[in-house]
Motif scaffolding. Structure first.
Motif, PDB file in Angstrom:
ATOM      1  N   THR A  98      -3.570   6.187  -7.422  1.00 29.33           N
ATOM      2  CA  THR A  98      -3.726   6.206  -5.964  1.00 29.33           C
ATOM      3  C   THR A  98      -4.470   7.468  -5.506  1.00 29.33           C
ATOM      4  N   VAL A 152      -0.408  -6.474   2.974  1.00 34.20           N
ATOM      5  CA  VAL A 152      -1.527  -5.623   3.368  1.00 34.20           C
ATOM      6  C   VAL A 152      -1.253  -5.110   4.777  1.00 34.20           C
ATOM      7  N   PRO A 176       0.837  -1.207   0.000  1.00 30.83           N
ATOM      8  CA  PRO A 176       0.000   0.000   0.000  1.00 30.83           C
ATOM      9  C   PRO A 176       0.871   1.256   0.000  1.00 30.83           C
ATOM     10  N   THR A 177       0.423   2.262  -0.726  1.00 31.49           N
ATOM     11  CA  THR A 177       1.174   3.521  -0.669  1.00 31.49           C
ATOM     12  C   THR A 177       0.867   4.257   0.633  1.00 31.49           C
ATOM     13  N   ALA A 233      -5.925   7.258  -1.909  1.00 30.61           N
ATOM     14  CA  ALA A 233      -4.866   7.391  -0.890  1.00 30.61           C
ATOM     15  C   ALA A 233      -4.436   8.856  -0.787  1.00 30.61           C
ATOM     16  N   CYS A 262      -8.122  -4.723   7.499  1.00 28.67           N
ATOM     17  CA  CYS A 262      -8.501  -4.471   6.100  1.00 28.67           C
ATOM     18  C   CYS A 262      -9.383  -5.624   5.616  1.00 28.67           C
ATOM     19  N   GLY A 316      -7.279   0.301   4.271  1.00 25.79           N
ATOM     20  CA  GLY A 316      -6.380  -0.754   3.789  1.00 25.79           C
ATOM     21  C   GLY A 316      -6.462  -0.889   2.278  1.00 25.79           C
ATOM     22  N   VAL A 317      -5.723  -1.864   1.741  1.00 30.68           N
ATOM     23  CA  VAL A 317      -5.658  -2.063   0.283  1.00 30.68           C
ATOM     24  C   VAL A 317      -7.054  -2.302  -0.285  1.00 30.68           C
ATOM     25  N   ASP A 318      -7.354  -1.650  -1.402  1.00 29.49           N
ATOM     26  CA  ASP A 318      -8.647  -1.803  -2.076  1.00 29.49           C
ATOM     27  C   ASP A 318      -8.580  -3.008  -3.009  1.00 29.49           C
ATOM     28  N   THR A 339       0.993   3.787   4.083  1.00 30.44           N
ATOM     29  CA  THR A 339       1.541   2.946   5.151  1.00 30.44           C
ATOM     30  C   THR A 339       2.724   3.672   5.773  1.00 30.44           C
ATOM     31  N   GLU A 361      -3.481   1.110  -4.209  1.00 33.17           N
ATOM     32  CA  GLU A 361      -4.490   2.047  -3.719  1.00 33.17           C
ATOM     33  C   GLU A 361      -5.162   1.550  -2.429  1.00 33.17           C
ATOM     34  N   CYS A 362      -5.726   2.464  -1.668  1.00 34.61           N
ATOM     35  CA  CYS A 362      -6.480   2.083  -0.474  1.00 34.61           C
ATOM     36  C   CYS A 362      -7.964   2.399  -0.668  1.00 34.61           C
TER      37      CYS A 362
END
Ligand SMILES: Cc1ncc(COP(=O)(O)O)c(C=O)c1O
Length: 397
Positions: free
Chosen positions: A376, A171, A107-108, A379, A179, A136-138, A110, A129-130
């Motif tokens: 992203t 993740v 994830p970006t 995010a 997430c 959390g991660v999408d 974090t 991306e979140c």
């Protein structure tokens, strides 16, 4: 603020947020930290015992006990204590088979350690991306991205653009909120990715009744001073795989072969073991954890009530089907009022409420600026609009 109209619009929001925080925390006489450790149990006794007996360093009974207690608390079959959470992440990735030239989906949104640990192995983080519920991660957006840029070839996932193997998906449970693990585990299976959980922030959090850290092949915990449980500095690898657990123990203890006096090391290992004195602190902290979690959840419930109905902000609640440790409480500013974030941070900190924005996104950091990534935008919106609020367990007493 030079524009009086903007200032006019801003003031009610600033007042409302400050009012909600005041309602929860009162007016502090000394500044409140974002998250403070608390030593209300047998911490002094256990640490004193280490000092009295001389068992302060890399061997001692508290290390084994801490690992057993952690496994018991999390429900993981194995816990291997490490010198910090970053070391635990490094070991998780290494044991997942990540090596030089690989890519790892990260994830970006974090803390930097998640991406650094990938780079330690000569691999490249590939930023993803979140979503807005857990941060959390999408999973759905990642699926679309992989369909565009990757393909499964035999037992591996390959980035069609770079030609690199995408080995793993890391993740992270942001602020302790689990997430979307079911969707992410299914995605990892479809795309032949090893799933690793950066559970540094989520000790005490569960997803559909199961403790985080049990969904990936490996997971990392952190016991840094700002976490729910601290050992001063420390971390742990969790896994339900006995072979990986043995490898983790061996590699984190300099790969020394078992012998009473000789020093033989059968591969390049790491000095990542958690000392006995830190483990002693951890054992006492774990005894307090259920009480601390109750207080943290009580504090979160107070924030949720205070922010209910405050226009322009959303309290970040645990996602449905999960139980969060509420490591850090957070509010998210609505679209259109993000520009007030820094004014809010200023007002809150000036009044003694230790508050901060979320991390700068990984893809903006100079060392990761040229790494592959998907769109992203979400995010980026979260980066601009999240504010963390004082979250120490004692505030929920
Ligand atoms: C998401 C995340 N990953 C990794 C780490 C690294 O843990 P440590 O500071 O124990 O190395 C932390 C916290 O510090 C974290 O919040």
């Amino acid at each position: 603020m030079n524009n009086p109209t903007a200032a006019g619009r801003a003031q009610p929001l600033l007042n409302a947020v400050l009012g909600a925080v005041q309602q929860v925390l009162g007016q502090p006489t000394t500044p409140l930290a974002l998250h403070e450790p608390e030593f209300a149990g047998r911490e002094w006794d256990y640490v004193r015992e280490c000092l009295d007996t001389g068992w302060v360093s890399s061997a001692g009974a508290y290390v084994d006990r801490f690992e057993r207690d952690l496994a018991h608390f999390t429900g993981a079959s194995h816990a291997i204590a490490t010198s910090n959470g970053t070391a635990a992440l490094h070991m998780c990735l290494l044991l997942a088979g990540v090596g030089a030239g690989d890519e790892v989906l990260v994830p970006t949104l974090t803390f930097v350690a998640t991406a650094n640990a990938v780079a330690y192995l000569g691999a490249t983080p590939h930023f993803v991306e979140c979503e807005t519920v857990s941060l959390g991660v999408d999973a759905a957006r990642l699926e679309e991205h992989l369909q565009r840029v990757a393909q499964v070839s035999g037992e591996t996932c390959v980035n069609r653009g770079t030609g690199a193997v995408i080995r793993a998906l890391v993740v992270m449970h942001v602020f302790g909120h689990p997430c979307d693990l079911d969707a992410l585990a299914a995605l990892a299976r479809r795309w032949k990715l090893v799933l690793i959980e950066d559970a540094a922030e989520s000790l005490g959090s569960s997803y559909h009744g199961r403790h985080t850290g049990n969904f990936g092949r490996l997971a990392a915990l952190s016991f840094n001073g700002n976490k729910v449980v601290t050992t001063g500095g420390g971390g742990a690898v969790l896994t339900n795989d006995a072979l990986l657990a043995r490898r983790a123990k061996h590699l984190t203890t300099t790969a020394r072969t078992a012998h009473r006096w000789s020093f033989v090391h059968d591969e390049i290992g790491y000095n990542y073991r958690l000392p006995n004195i830190n483990s002693a602190l951890g054992c006492a902290q774990l005894e307090q954890l259920p009480k601390m979690l109750l207080r943290k959840r009580a504090l979160a419930a107070r924030y949720a009530r205070a922010f209910d109905g405050v226009a322009g902000v959303r309290f970040l609640a645990e996602p449905p089907g999960t139980e969060s440790n509420y490591w850090l409480n957070a509010v998210v500013l609505d679209e259109g009022v993000e520009h007030l974030r820094d004014d809010l941070l200023q007002v809150l900190n000036d009044r003694g409420y230790g508050s901060r924005p979320v991390w700068t996104l990984m893809h903006r950091l100079p060392m990761f600026g040229s790494c592959p990534r998907m769109d992203t935008a979400v995010a980026e919106r979260m980066e601009a609009s999240v504010i963390n609020l004082p979250s120490s367990a004692k505030l929920g007493a």
